[in-house]
Motif scaffolding. Structure first.
Motif, PDB file in Angstrom:
ATOM      1  N   GLN A  12      16.945  67.618  10.893  1.00 11.79           N
ATOM      2  CA  GLN A  12      15.598  68.132  11.110  1.00 11.79           C
ATOM      3  C   GLN A  12      15.313  69.327  10.216  1.00 11.79           C
ATOM      4  OE1 GLN A  12      17.915  68.169  13.479  1.00 11.79           O
ATOM      5  NE2 GLN A  12      18.304  70.302  13.990  1.00 11.79           N
ATOM      6  N   TYR A 151       4.215  65.736  10.896  1.00 17.54           N
ATOM      7  CA  TYR A 151       4.951  64.955  11.884  1.00 17.54           C
ATOM      8  C   TYR A 151       4.012  64.260  12.877  1.00 17.54           C
ATOM      9  CZ  TYR A 151       9.574  66.774  10.600  1.00 17.54           C
ATOM     10  OH  TYR A 151      10.734  67.058   9.941  1.00 17.54           O
ATOM     11  N   MET A 164       8.535  61.416  15.036  1.00 15.39           N
ATOM     12  CA  MET A 164       9.578  62.210  14.407  1.00 15.39           C
ATOM     13  C   MET A 164      10.603  61.311  13.722  1.00 15.39           C
ATOM     14  SD  MET A 164      12.013  65.194  16.067  1.00 15.39           S
ATOM     15  CE  MET A 164      10.614  66.253  16.427  1.00 15.39           C
TER      16      MET A 164
END
Length: 233
Positions: A12, A151, A164
């Motif tokens: 991430q 996102y 995501m």
């Protein structure tokens, strides 16, 4: 090229970094990363193009760039995009050149939608400047807001786990064989599961802008990535 660490929850973090890094690839293609003021005229040339940009003074007031910087940026933008606008296919062509080892099509699609703020199917010079202003010179809050918008694929104000995952898979596909160690096919989903659980504070199955920003601000790697490219222009 950036050194990517694909450890524990590193995916991430890479997602945030790639948002900015991929935008710099666009700048590099336009010849704007390393420029000299000597080649800039006193006033910006406006070619006969379909789209005429707003007055420099207005863009200067709205962005974090100086008039001289805007002149340089426009010159490069105009040289590569004589029509004054960029469509999605152009975005895809740009990223396919810089990421030939992978498939950048999906990520270029998502990034194009983030720059195309009025959703008219094209990115004007104004759209380009406003996005770039945030990514390179914005506050941490502004950069994270921009990342959240990327996102939030369907623009409903929330990030779902699938959204995501779609972004992470797109990044993984784009990086291709450049990732080390090589990721297993289910690795993006595993990382998203872990990070989503940390972000979704109230466990309602979606991540709000507040949850997203709070979680990112607590991640030292993400915070460091916010300052990586502040002085490229």
């Amino acid at each position: 090229m950036l050194t990517l660490e694909w450890e524990s929850e590193g995916l991430q973090t890479v997602g945030i970094v790639v948002i900015i890094f991929a935008s710099l690839k666009l700048l590099h293609l336009l010849g704007l990363i390393d420029f000299s003021e000597d080649s800039v005229e006193d006033e910006m040339e406006i070619a006969t193009v379909r789209h005429r940009p707003e007055a420099l003074e207005l863009l200067e007031a709205q962005s974090k760039f100086t008039k001289k910087e805007l002149q340089i940026l426009y010159r490069g933008f105009k040289n590569e995009c004589p029509s004054g606008i960029v469509n999605e296919e152009t975005f895809k062509e740009i990223y396919s050149q810089f990421f030939p080892q992978g498939d950048s099509t999906t990520y270029a699609h998502f990034l194009f939608n983030a720059f195309d703020t009025d959703h008219n199917g094209s990115v004007s010079f104004e759209d380009f400047i406003m996005g770039l202003s945030i990514l390179l010179r914005g506050t941490v809050q502004e950069k994270l807001n921009w990342a959240f918008n990327l996102y939030d694929i369907n623009k409903d104000g929330y990030i779902t786990k699938e959204e995501m995952l779609d972004i992470m898979k797109a990044i993984y596909d784009m990086m291709g064989k450049c990732t080390y160690p090589v990721l297993k096919e289910d690795t993006p989903r595993q990382h998203v599961e872990t990070f989503f659980q940390k972000m979704d504070k109230n466990k309602d199955g979606v991540v709000t802008i507040d949850e997203f920003i709070e979680s990112c601000q607590k991640d030292e790697n993400i915070m460091r990535s916010m300052q990586l490219f502040e002085n490229v222009i």
